[in-house]
Scaffold this active site. Structure first.
Site, PDB file in Angstrom:
ATOM      1  N   ASP A 176       0.560   7.424  -7.130  1.00  0.00           N
ATOM      2  CA  ASP A 176       1.616   6.638  -6.506  1.00  0.00           C
ATOM      3  C   ASP A 176       0.962   5.520  -5.685  1.00  0.00           C
ATOM      4  O   ASP A 176      -0.040   5.744  -5.006  1.00  0.00           O
ATOM      5  CB  ASP A 176       2.436   7.579  -5.600  1.00  0.00           C
ATOM      6  CG  ASP A 176       3.582   6.871  -4.917  1.00  0.00           C
ATOM      7  OD1 ASP A 176       4.706   6.950  -5.436  1.00  0.00           O
ATOM      8  OD2 ASP A 176       3.352   6.248  -3.865  1.00  0.00           O
ATOM      9  N   HIS A 189       9.990  -8.551  -4.503  1.00  0.00           N
ATOM     10  CA  HIS A 189       9.977  -7.691  -5.693  1.00  0.00           C
ATOM     11  C   HIS A 189       9.219  -8.307  -6.856  1.00  0.00           C
ATOM     12  O   HIS A 189       8.637  -7.588  -7.675  1.00  0.00           O
ATOM     13  CB  HIS A 189      11.413  -7.350  -6.110  1.00  0.00           C
ATOM     14  CG  HIS A 189      12.095  -6.422  -5.145  1.00  0.00           C
ATOM     15  ND1 HIS A 189      11.877  -5.063  -5.153  1.00  0.00           N
ATOM     16  CD2 HIS A 189      12.967  -6.647  -4.128  1.00  0.00           C
ATOM     17  CE1 HIS A 189      12.582  -4.485  -4.196  1.00  0.00           C
ATOM     18  NE2 HIS A 189      13.258  -5.430  -3.557  1.00  0.00           N
ATOM     19  N   ASP A 193       6.312  -6.419  -8.859  1.00  0.00           N
ATOM     20  CA  ASP A 193       6.195  -6.214 -10.309  1.00  0.00           C
ATOM     21  C   ASP A 193       4.807  -6.608 -10.803  1.00  0.00           C
ATOM     22  O   ASP A 193       4.201  -5.908 -11.631  1.00  0.00           O
ATOM     23  CB  ASP A 193       7.258  -7.029 -11.048  1.00  0.00           C
ATOM     24  CG  ASP A 193       8.658  -6.457 -10.879  1.00  0.00           C
ATOM     25  OD1 ASP A 193       8.778  -5.308 -10.407  1.00  0.00           O
ATOM     26  OD2 ASP A 193       9.621  -7.160 -11.222  1.00  0.00           O
ATOM     27  N   GLU A 219       7.023   3.282  -8.532  1.00  0.00           N
ATOM     28  CA  GLU A 219       5.601   2.990  -8.349  1.00  0.00           C
ATOM     29  C   GLU A 219       4.726   4.187  -8.706  1.00  0.00           C
ATOM     30  O   GLU A 219       3.541   4.231  -8.363  1.00  0.00           O
ATOM     31  CB  GLU A 219       5.326   2.581  -6.898  1.00  0.00           C
ATOM     32  CG  GLU A 219       5.551   3.662  -5.860  1.00  0.00           C
ATOM     33  CD  GLU A 219       6.976   3.715  -5.331  1.00  0.00           C
ATOM     34  OE1 GLU A 219       7.175   4.227  -4.216  1.00  0.00           O
ATOM     35  OE2 GLU A 219       7.896   3.258  -6.045  1.00  0.00           O
TER      36      GLU A 219
END
Length: 302
Positions: A176, A189, A193, A219
């Site tokens: 993670d 965001h 990405d 993630e």
């Protein structure tokens, strides 16, 4: 196209073979049904032109055998018969034939049938291609290009069954991106990405050819290590964490100042048993332990 012609009448076989070759197709010739079946299995022709009555495997049996194969690419079958009753025509089509031509064979009629066969086989080839593309898309994460959870479920089921059968180990690593919500809050965001794509590429570059790398969601990523013990999988994941650190992606929302990864590892042992779902849960619990211990590390499942 590759066309297989099967006929026990030498004269009729020569006429059919000549018509096929004049139409610009490759021709395979068989003098009986058994020979035709062997050539079909070896060469996988696009079209089969077969006589009805032949020694050994007759035309109906050949049709049924071809249709029972369930191949991805479609084989167009033309039945040659001197019988002109409607019942015989229906019997041939029910056995799997697409069309029929009565004997004596008219080369013009056969050539016309081959034009139809070309259209049909081309259409089926296109459909098979699109099915393959759609199947790949359904199993691929569109953002990172990694396999997704559907592909993971399929691969893990096969790996687990093989490992149980042959008494082999395998390991799972749940990882993670640390403080990723804060990363999105700070950089947006779109930047998030891009960061996920970079992390995915780093993980994929570190994996062996036999390893599996999947986007588990958000993630989170999952790595599958066939034939790997807990400690060997840990060494692999520590190299993966180093690769993510080497990306040197700035992260003001993380104490380290850069994007980091945490991971938890579980292992299937034939002696201890266990199901894939339990292993995933154990890897997830180890990941939370890594987070609780300060992040940017690998923890092993108890």
């Amino acid at each position: 196209m590759k066309v297989l012609v099967a006929d026990d009448d030498p004269g009729s076989l020569l006429v059919a073979q000549a018509a096929v070759e004049r139409a610009g197709h490759d021709c395979l010739a068989a003098a009986n049904g058994d020979e035709a079946w062997g050539l079909y299995l070896e060469h996988q022709p696009d079209v089969v032109v077969t006589d009805w009555m032949m020694p050994g495997m007759d035309g109906l049996a050949l049709c049924r055998a071809i249709r029972s194969r369930g191949a991805d690419l479609y084989t167009y079958i033309v039945m040659l018969t001197s019988q002109d009753s409607r019942d015989d025509v229906l019997a041939g089509i029910e056995a799997g034939a697409d069309d029929y031509v009565t004997k004596p064979l008219d080369p013009f009629v056969l050539r016309a049938r081959l034009l139809v066969a070309l259209r049909i086989t081309t259409l089926h080839a296109d459909l098979a291609h699109y099915r393959k593309v759609l199947s790949q898309q359904a199993r691929t994460d569109p953002l990172t290009g990694l396999h997704n959870r559907l592909k993971l479920a399929e691969d893990l089921e096969q790996l687990h069954a093989r490992s149980v059968r042959y008494g082999e180990q395998y390991s799972l690593a749940m990882c993670d991106v640390d403080n990723f919500k804060a990363y999105n809050d700070v950089y947006g965001h779109q930047a998030g990405d891009l960061a996920l794509r970079a992390v995915a590429a780093a993980l994929r570059a570190q994996a062996r050819k036999s390893d599996g790398v999947y986007r588990f969601g958000g993630e989170e990523f999952l790595l599958v290590f066939p034939h790997q013990s807990l400690l060997r999988a840990k060494a692999c994941m520590e190299r993966a964490l180093d690769a993510v650190r080497d990306l040197a992606i700035p992260h003001r929302g993380d104490p380290s100042g850069q994007l980091r990864l945490s991971a938890g590892i579980s292992t299937f042992s034939p002696a201890q048993g266990g199901e894939p779902e339990a292993l995933l849960g154990a890897a997830d619990a180890a990941l939370y332990a890594a987070k609780a211990a300060g992040r940017n590390r690998v923890e092993l499942a108890g």
